[in-house]
Design a protein around this motif. Structure first.
Motif, PDB file in Angstrom:
ATOM      1  N   ASP A  96      -8.402   4.362   2.016  1.00 45.84           N
ATOM      2  CA  ASP A  96      -8.851   3.279   2.866  1.00 45.84           C
ATOM      3  C   ASP A  96      -8.064   2.249   2.722  1.00 45.84           C
ATOM      4  OD1 ASP A  96     -10.345   1.988   4.501  1.00 45.84           O
ATOM      5  OD2 ASP A  96     -11.679   1.141   2.903  1.00 45.84           O
ATOM      6  N   PRO A  97      -7.314   1.795   3.591  1.00 48.24           N
ATOM      7  CA  PRO A  97      -7.148   2.118   4.905  1.00 48.24           C
ATOM      8  C   PRO A  97      -6.340   3.511   5.194  1.00 48.24           C
ATOM      9  CG  PRO A  97      -5.758   0.411   5.023  1.00 48.24           C
ATOM     10  CD  PRO A  97      -6.343   0.431   3.520  1.00 48.24           C
ATOM     11  N   PHE A  98      -6.488   4.267   6.394  1.00 45.04           N
ATOM     12  CA  PHE A  98      -5.592   5.399   6.746  1.00 45.04           C
ATOM     13  C   PHE A  98      -5.078   5.025   8.127  1.00 45.04           C
ATOM     14  CE2 PHE A  98      -5.382   9.644   8.615  1.00 45.04           C
ATOM     15  CZ  PHE A  98      -4.109   9.833   8.112  1.00 45.04           C
ATOM     16  N   CYS A  99      -3.868   4.952   8.404  1.00 48.98           N
ATOM     17  CA  CYS A  99      -3.281   4.725   9.555  1.00 48.98           C
ATOM     18  C   CYS A  99      -2.028   5.469   9.961  1.00 48.98           C
ATOM     19  CB  CYS A  99      -2.857   3.468   9.985  1.00 48.98           C
ATOM     20  SG  CYS A  99      -2.068   3.040  11.351  1.00 48.98           S
ATOM     21  N   SER A 113      -1.739  -8.115   0.637  1.00 47.69           N
ATOM     22  CA  SER A 113      -2.319  -6.958  -0.232  1.00 47.69           C
ATOM     23  C   SER A 113      -2.971  -6.106   0.621  1.00 47.69           C
ATOM     24  CB  SER A 113      -3.153  -7.582  -1.228  1.00 47.69           C
ATOM     25  OG  SER A 113      -4.310  -8.053  -0.747  1.00 47.69           O
ATOM     26  N   ILE A 114      -3.355  -4.891   0.167  1.00 50.14           N
ATOM     27  CA  ILE A 114      -4.318  -3.773   0.683  1.00 50.14           C
ATOM     28  C   ILE A 114      -5.606  -4.439   0.876  1.00 50.14           C
ATOM     29  CG2 ILE A 114      -4.805  -2.607  -1.397  1.00 50.14           C
ATOM     30  CD1 ILE A 114      -4.494  -0.043   0.524  1.00 50.14           C
ATOM     31  N   GLU A 115      -6.205  -4.970  -0.331  1.00 51.02           N
ATOM     32  CA  GLU A 115      -7.497  -5.579  -0.265  1.00 51.02           C
ATOM     33  C   GLU A 115      -7.737  -6.382   1.003  1.00 51.02           C
ATOM     34  OE1 GLU A 115     -11.372  -5.974  -0.954  1.00 51.02           O
ATOM     35  OE2 GLU A 115      -9.941  -4.511  -1.583  1.00 51.02           O
ATOM     36  N   GLU A 116      -6.575  -7.445   1.159  1.00 55.44           N
ATOM     37  CA  GLU A 116      -6.546  -8.505   2.482  1.00 55.44           C
ATOM     38  C   GLU A 116      -6.770  -7.735   3.509  1.00 55.44           C
ATOM     39  OE1 GLU A 116      -4.152 -12.470   1.399  1.00 55.44           O
ATOM     40  OE2 GLU A 116      -2.810 -10.530   1.164  1.00 55.44           O
ATOM     41  N   LEU A 117      -5.768  -6.442   3.852  1.00 51.92           N
ATOM     42  CA  LEU A 117      -6.111  -6.067   5.058  1.00 51.92           C
ATOM     43  C   LEU A 117      -7.388  -5.228   5.228  1.00 51.92           C
ATOM     44  CD1 LEU A 117      -4.867  -4.577   7.558  1.00 51.92           C
ATOM     45  CD2 LEU A 117      -3.853  -2.757   6.132  1.00 51.92           C
ATOM     46  N   ARG A 118      -7.917  -4.880   3.948  1.00 49.07           N
ATOM     47  CA  ARG A 118      -9.356  -4.112   4.009  1.00 49.07           C
ATOM     48  C   ARG A 118     -10.492  -5.547   4.704  1.00 49.07           C
ATOM     49  NH1 ARG A 118      -8.651  -1.408  -1.554  1.00 49.07           N
ATOM     50  NH2 ARG A 118      -7.844   0.749  -0.904  1.00 49.07           N
ATOM     51  N   ARG A 119     -10.206  -6.544   4.083  1.00 51.11           N
ATOM     52  CA  ARG A 119     -11.058  -7.560   4.333  1.00 51.11           C
ATOM     53  C   ARG A 119     -10.813  -8.030   5.884  1.00 51.11           C
ATOM     54  NH1 ARG A 119     -10.848 -12.189   0.066  1.00 51.11           N
ATOM     55  NH2 ARG A 119     -12.713 -12.911   1.441  1.00 51.11           N
ATOM     56  N   CYS A 154       0.776  -1.272  -0.192  1.00 51.41           N
ATOM     57  CA  CYS A 154       0.055  -0.040   0.064  1.00 51.41           C
ATOM     58  C   CYS A 154       0.811   1.246  -0.083  1.00 51.41           C
ATOM     59  CB  CYS A 154      -0.930   0.063   1.265  1.00 51.41           C
ATOM     60  SG  CYS A 154      -0.041  -0.116   2.652  1.00 51.41           S
ATOM     61  N   SER A 155       0.296   2.498  -0.247  1.00 50.19           N
ATOM     62  CA  SER A 155       0.993   3.649   0.081  1.00 50.19           C
ATOM     63  C   SER A 155       1.406   4.034   1.219  1.00 50.19           C
ATOM     64  CB  SER A 155       0.220   4.787  -0.730  1.00 50.19           C
ATOM     65  OG  SER A 155      -1.171   5.096  -0.059  1.00 50.19           O
ATOM     66  N   PHE A 156       2.769   4.646   1.245  1.00 49.67           N
ATOM     67  CA  PHE A 156       3.569   4.788   2.541  1.00 49.67           C
ATOM     68  C   PHE A 156       4.242   6.335   2.338  1.00 49.67           C
ATOM     69  CE2 PHE A 156       7.479   5.087   5.008  1.00 49.67           C
ATOM     70  CZ  PHE A 156       6.838   5.012   6.160  1.00 49.67           C
ATOM     71  N   LYS A 157       3.789   7.296   3.359  1.00 49.60           N
ATOM     72  CA  LYS A 157       4.482   8.426   3.202  1.00 49.60           C
ATOM     73  C   LYS A 157       4.919   8.877   4.644  1.00 49.60           C
ATOM     74  CE  LYS A 157       3.530   9.705  -0.860  1.00 49.60           C
ATOM     75  NZ  LYS A 157       2.436  11.011  -1.429  1.00 49.60           N
ATOM     76  N   ARG A 158       6.104   9.547   4.660  1.00 52.62           N
ATOM     77  CA  ARG A 158       6.928   9.965   5.938  1.00 52.62           C
ATOM     78  C   ARG A 158       6.868  11.520   6.093  1.00 52.62           C
ATOM     79  NH1 ARG A 158      12.860   8.279   8.051  1.00 52.62           N
ATOM     80  NH2 ARG A 158      13.255   9.966   9.477  1.00 52.62           N
ATOM     81  N   VAL A 159       6.516  12.121   7.402  1.00 55.62           N
ATOM     82  CA  VAL A 159       6.619  13.380   7.660  1.00 55.62           C
ATOM     83  C   VAL A 159       7.619  13.736   8.606  1.00 55.62           C
ATOM     84  CG1 VAL A 159       5.224  15.730   8.251  1.00 55.62           C
ATOM     85  CG2 VAL A 159       4.185  13.564   7.042  1.00 55.62           C
ATOM     86  N   GLN A 160       8.665  14.366   8.424  1.00 56.17           N
ATOM     87  CA  GLN A 160       9.814  14.524   9.531  1.00 56.17           C
ATOM     88  C   GLN A 160       9.234  15.835  10.071  1.00 56.17           C
ATOM     89  OE1 GLN A 160      12.594  12.695  10.234  1.00 56.17           O
ATOM     90  NE2 GLN A 160      12.201  14.089  12.189  1.00 56.17           N
ATOM     91  N   PHE A 161       8.692  15.699  11.236  1.00 48.91           N
ATOM     92  CA  PHE A 161       8.147  16.961  11.895  1.00 48.91           C
ATOM     93  C   PHE A 161       9.556  17.879  12.385  1.00 48.91           C
ATOM     94  CE2 PHE A 161       4.426  14.715  11.564  1.00 48.91           C
ATOM     95  CZ  PHE A 161       3.413  15.372  11.757  1.00 48.91           C
TER      96      PHE A 161
END
Length: 320
Positions: A155-158, A217-223, A78-85
Motif C-alpha cells: 500500500d499504495p499499489f499502482c 515519502s510514501i507515508e505522505e502519499l498515503r496521507r 517507495c518501491s518500484f519494479k518494471r516488467v518488460q512484457f
C-alpha cells in the motif's frame, strides 16, 4: 480545508488539504526536471495515484512514456519494479511462483515484480492475453492468489502500463475487463519544436531521470490519499456523474461501467485537492471525464470514438 486530525477508514491521519496540494506541486515540479512540456499529463498521473487507480499510457514509440512513469515513481520514496512484457512472458513471471527448497523440503514463494508500490508494465500489449490477465486480481483487489494462497500487495499499489499502438500485427489487444481496470488512459503526443530542442539539451549527457531524487515519502502519499477520500462530493455531484455514465450506455454499444463512474468521482475528488479544495465542483468532473471514461466505451458503429461519446455527454447532460 480537511483538518489534520481527520482520519480515513485505514485510521491514518489525512494531510490538510493545502499540504496535500503542496505535495502534488512538489512532485510535479520534480518530474518536470526530466519531462518537458507534459504538465497536464503529469497532473493526470498524480490524480490517478491519489484516486487509488492505475494508468494506461498509449502512444507511438519514443515520446517518453516509460521515462514519465519512471520519473513519477522516483519522485516518491517507495518501491518500484518494471516488467518488460514480451510474447513469451508467463503469468508467474509477473505474480511470482512457488519454488521447492531442498534444504527445508518445502515450497517457498518467490515474489514477482507485481509486489511493489509502483509497477511499470512496459509495452503491456506485447504479451498474450493470458499474461496480461495476471494483473486483473492485482489491479482490482490489491492482492495476488497463487496455488490457493492469497497475498496482499503493498500500500499504495499502482500500475502504470504503456502500450505501442502502431504495430497492431505484432501486439495483442488488451481484454476489455483489463482496460476497464485502468482509471485513466492518456496519450502524450509529440513535443513541439521548442520542447524537443529542450529535450535534446537535457539529455546531452547522462539521462536526467537517473539522478532524479524523491521529494515525497510514501507515508505522505498515503496521507494525501486519505485527504482525497475525505473530499466532499454532494448528492448533485454524484447524480451528475451517474447521468454522464448513463448517457454513454444509452449512446454506445458498450458504455462506461459502474467502475468507471466510481473512478470518475474519485478522480474528481483528487482534482479538487490539486486545486486546494476539500469539495468537488462540476468542473472537476468535466476535467476528468475524457481521460476516465473514453477508453471504456465502444461506439455503435461508424467513425465515432469513445472520446466523441464523452464529449457529447458533457455537451448534453445538464449540471443540476
Amino acid at each position: 480545508m480537511t483538518d489534520a486530525t481527520d482520519a480515513g477508514l485505514s485510521g491514518r491521519t489525512a494531510l490538510p488539504t493545502d499540504e496535500a496540494a503542496a505535495l502534488t506541486d512538489r512532485i510535479v515540479a520534480n518530474v518536470e526536471e526530466v519531462i518537458v512540456g507534459k504538465h497536464d499529463a503529469v497532473e493526470h498521473i498524480l490524480v490517478t495515484m491519489l484516486a487509488r487507480g492505475h494508468l494506461l499510457l498509449e502512444d507511438v514509440p519514443g515520446v517518453g512514456k516509460t521515462t514519465l512513469a519512471k520519473a513519477i515513481a522516483r519522485s516518491v520514496d517507495c518501491s518500484f519494479k518494471r516488467v518488460q512484457f514480451t510474447p513469451d512472458l508467463l503469468p508467474s513471471d509477473v505474480t511470482g511462483v512457488n519454488v521447492f527448497n531442498q534444504k527445508t523440503n518445502e515450497f517457498d514463494f518467490q515474489h514477482g515484480p507485481v509486489f511493489a508500490n509502483f509497477v511499470l508494465g512496459d509495452e503491456i500489449n506485447r504479451a498474450p492475453p493470458k499474461t496480461q490477465s495476471a494483473l486483473l486480481e492485482a489491479m482490482e483487489e490489491r492482492q495476488v492468489t497463487t496455488d490457493g494462497v492469497t497475498r496482499e500487495l503493498p500500500d499504495p499499489f499502482c500500475v502504470i502500463a504503456t502500450q505501442n499502438d502502431v504495430e497492431p500485427g505484432r501486439t495483442y489487444e488488451l481484454p476489455v475487463a483489463e482496460v476497464d481496470r485502468f482509471t485513466k488512459k492518456l496519450r502524450l503526443g509529440y513535443p513541439d519544436e521548442a520542447e524537443e530542442a529542450e529535450i535534446l539539451d537535457r539529455i546531452a549527457g547522462e539521462h536526467p531521470v537517473e539522478s532524479l531524487g524523491s521529494v515525497a515519502s510514501i507515508e505522505e502519499l498515503r496521507r494525501a490519499r486519505e485527504t482525497v477520500a475525505a473530499v466532499e462530493a454532494t448528492e448533485p455531484i454524484r447524480s451528475y456523474v451517474a447521468r454522464l455514465t448513463k448517457y454513454t450506455r444509452d449512446h454506445a454499444a458498450l458504455g462506461a461501467s459502474p467502475r468507471g463512474g466510481i473512478s470518475l468521482l474519485r478522480t474528481a475528488k483528487a482534482r479538487a485537492v490539486l486545486d486546494g479544495r476539500d469539495y468537488v465542483i462540476p468542473d472537476d468532473v468535466q476535467t476528468e471525464a475524457p481521460s476516465v471514461l473514453a477508453h471504456r466505451i465502444r461506439p455503435e458503429s461508424g467513425s465515432r470514438t469513445g472520446s466523441d461519446v464523452v464529449g457529447a455527454a458533457l455537451d448534453n447532460v445538464p449540471v443540476e
